[in-house]
Write an enzyme that holds these catalytic residues in place. Structure first.
Site, PDB file in Angstrom:
ATOM      1  N   ASP A  77       0.804  -1.219   0.000  1.00 31.07           N
ATOM      2  CA  ASP A  77       0.000   0.000   0.000  1.00 31.07           C
ATOM      3  C   ASP A  77       0.837   1.269   0.000  1.00 31.07           C
ATOM      4  O   ASP A  77       1.997   1.282   0.398  1.00 31.07           O
ATOM      5  CB  ASP A  77      -0.993   0.015   1.164  1.00 31.07           C
ATOM      6  CG  ASP A  77      -0.339  -0.255   2.515  1.00 31.07           C
ATOM      7  OD1 ASP A  77       0.731  -0.896   2.565  1.00 31.07           O
ATOM      8  OD2 ASP A  77      -0.901   0.185   3.536  1.00 31.07           O
ATOM      9  N   GLU A 135      -0.850  -2.283   5.165  1.00 32.44           N
ATOM     10  CA  GLU A 135       0.074  -2.225   6.300  1.00 32.44           C
ATOM     11  C   GLU A 135      -0.011  -0.874   7.006  1.00 32.44           C
ATOM     12  O   GLU A 135       0.089  -0.804   8.229  1.00 32.44           O
ATOM     13  CB  GLU A 135       1.509  -2.472   5.823  1.00 32.44           C
ATOM     14  CG  GLU A 135       2.541  -2.561   6.943  1.00 32.44           C
ATOM     15  CD  GLU A 135       3.013  -1.208   7.474  1.00 32.44           C
ATOM     16  OE1 GLU A 135       3.293  -1.094   8.682  1.00 32.44           O
ATOM     17  OE2 GLU A 135       3.093  -0.259   6.668  1.00 32.44           O
ATOM     18  N   GLU A 136      -0.186   0.189   6.237  1.00 32.35           N
ATOM     19  CA  GLU A 136      -0.173   1.534   6.809  1.00 32.35           C
ATOM     20  C   GLU A 136      -1.310   1.779   7.796  1.00 32.35           C
ATOM     21  O   GLU A 136      -1.240   2.688   8.618  1.00 32.35           O
ATOM     22  CB  GLU A 136      -0.213   2.591   5.700  1.00 32.35           C
ATOM     23  CG  GLU A 136       1.024   2.636   4.814  1.00 32.35           C
ATOM     24  CD  GLU A 136       2.254   3.161   5.533  1.00 32.35           C
ATOM     25  OE1 GLU A 136       2.131   3.609   6.694  1.00 32.35           O
ATOM     26  OE2 GLU A 136       3.348   3.129   4.936  1.00 32.35           O
ATOM     27  N   HIS A 359       7.482   8.882   4.594  1.00 30.03           N
ATOM     28  CA  HIS A 359       6.230   9.646   4.567  1.00 30.03           C
ATOM     29  C   HIS A 359       6.449  11.098   4.135  1.00 30.03           C
ATOM     30  O   HIS A 359       5.522  11.903   4.173  1.00 30.03           O
ATOM     31  CB  HIS A 359       5.478   9.586   5.905  1.00 30.03           C
ATOM     32  CG  HIS A 359       5.033   8.212   6.289  1.00 30.03           C
ATOM     33  ND1 HIS A 359       3.967   7.965   7.137  1.00 30.03           N
ATOM     34  CD2 HIS A 359       5.496   6.983   5.943  1.00 30.03           C
ATOM     35  CE1 HIS A 359       3.807   6.661   7.297  1.00 30.03           C
ATOM     36  NE2 HIS A 359       4.737   6.044   6.576  1.00 30.03           N
TER      37      HIS A 359
END
Length: 388
Positions: A77, A135-136, A359
């Site tokens: 993701d 996963e995030e 990020h």
């Protein structure tokens, strides 16, 4: 078998796939295109695969000799980040970006799959490839497990490309490596009124602000300073107009820690402080608390095996110790079901501009490391399966 040469042979293939995945990032749980492409590639290789976890894929490659089963995991993701790089493979999906390296993880695991399809006869056992969504948001691992990802698995290996480590350096220490992740939200109910007459209402902004400050004393006054713990309120929303007392405020936050015992007392502390502070200001507070994922704790034997595998790929100088990370990883859920290890693989190269934090809208990978990642995945799997 020369693992490094095998990885070098698929380097261009992996880079091409990584760039494709990077151009078409998808939100957690919505990795439809990515999942389809993974499946297409696996089908070309003749590797058995099934859909799992919504948009995930579980692929299985049985060797020509009997043996145990080792799992290798990659996440797929992306993030809701607007990319600011000027790369040719820049995101084409506005407001979405692979700003954490999952595009590299997915591409590397497909590189492993391509090699496995060619060395089947020399494989003593089974390799299970887990292409995981979401996963995030710390939901994908549990969904994959529910759909059989860990069925029959004796050991598991995962990795994260890491900008905080210099290119090619590998960390696989035993013990706690990434933190538990809890999330909470607090709703404060006050009483609206005119800003010129605050005594006639109960200002939810004031109450919420004091709750934010009071929560910080949990770390400094309720837990030993020898235990790492972070309590963060990342969002506070309240009010409608400059001269109107807010009748409601909403806070959202996260807690991070390594000691699993902390989860037994931290939720009660959050709720006690929020409610009591609110009462002191004639308001009410309501707390929702969720355990998102556990800490990643590497198994000592698996870490030792991973260290030996890493030395074969990057040499003794390439194996380094790296401080544990307060970021979370739902790879922890797999480690509850089988021993294993989670590695950090360095991509930090200032000359290539790959030292931005994860990020960040300028995040990028040193693509030369993808070859190392493929080799490390494969070396660990073969070393585990070849153990007496």
């Amino acid at each position: 078998m020369d693992i490094k040469n095998l990885a070098a042979e698929v380097k261009d293939y992996v880079i091409e796939l990584r760039r494709e995945f990077h151009m078409y990032p998808e939100k957690s749980g919505e990795e439809i295109r990515t999942s389809r492409r993974v499946k297409e590639e696996l089908d070309k290789m003749g590797i058995l695969n099934i859909n799992a976890g919504g948009t995930g894929i579980i692929a299985t490659k049985k060797g020509g000799k009997p043996g145990k089963t080792v799992a290798l995991r990659a996440d797929m993701d992306a993030l809701e980040v607007s990319e600011k790089t000027d790369k040719l493979y820049k995101s084409k999906n506005e407001g979405l970006m692979h700003a954490c390296g999952h595009d590299g993880h997915t591409a590397m695991l497909l590189g492993v799959a391509k090699i496995l399809s060619e060395i089947k006869s020399e494989l003593p056992g089974t390799v299970k490839l887990i292409f995981q969504p979401a996963e995030e948001v710390a939901q994908g691992a549990l969904r994959m497990i529910d759909d059989g990802a860990m069925d029959g698995v004796d050991n598991i290996f995962g990795m994260h490309l890491w900008s905080g480590l210099p290119t090619g350096k590998v960390s696989v220490e035993a013990g706690p490596r990434m933190a538990a992740v809890d999330v909470f939200d607090i709703t404060v109910q006050g009483k609206g009124g005119h800003g010129s007459a605050p005594h006639e209402g109960v200002d939810a902004v004031v109450v919420a602000s004091n709750i934010v400050m009071a929560l910080q004393t949990i770390v400094s006054r309720e837990f030993t300073p020898l235990e790492p713990l972070v309590v963060t309120v990342g969002k506070l929303v309240a009010g409608t107009r400059f001269n109107v007392l807010a009748s409601e405020a909403k806070l959202e936050g996260t807690n991070r820690y390594f000691n699993p015992k902390i989860k037994d007392v931290l939720p009660q502390a959050i709720e006690r402080i929020a409610k009591q502070v609110a009462v002191g200001y004639r308001a009410e507070a309501y707390v929702n608390y969720k355990f998102a994922t556990s800490p990643v704790i590497n198994d000592p034997e698996s870490s030792s095996l991973a260290a030996k595998a890493a030395e074969k790929i990057v040499g003794k100088d390439g194996l380094v110790e790296y401080e544990k990370v307060m970021g979370g990883e739902d790879f922890a859920e797999y480690l509850k079901l089988a021993p294993g290890v989670f590695a950090l693989v360095g991509i930090g190269n200032e000359k290539k501009g790959t030292t931005y934090p994860h990020h960040n809208p300028n995040f990028d990978l040193d693509e030369d490391v993808l070859e190392i990642g493929v080799a490390l995945y494969l070396q660990y799997a073969l070393d585990y399966l070849n153990q007496n």
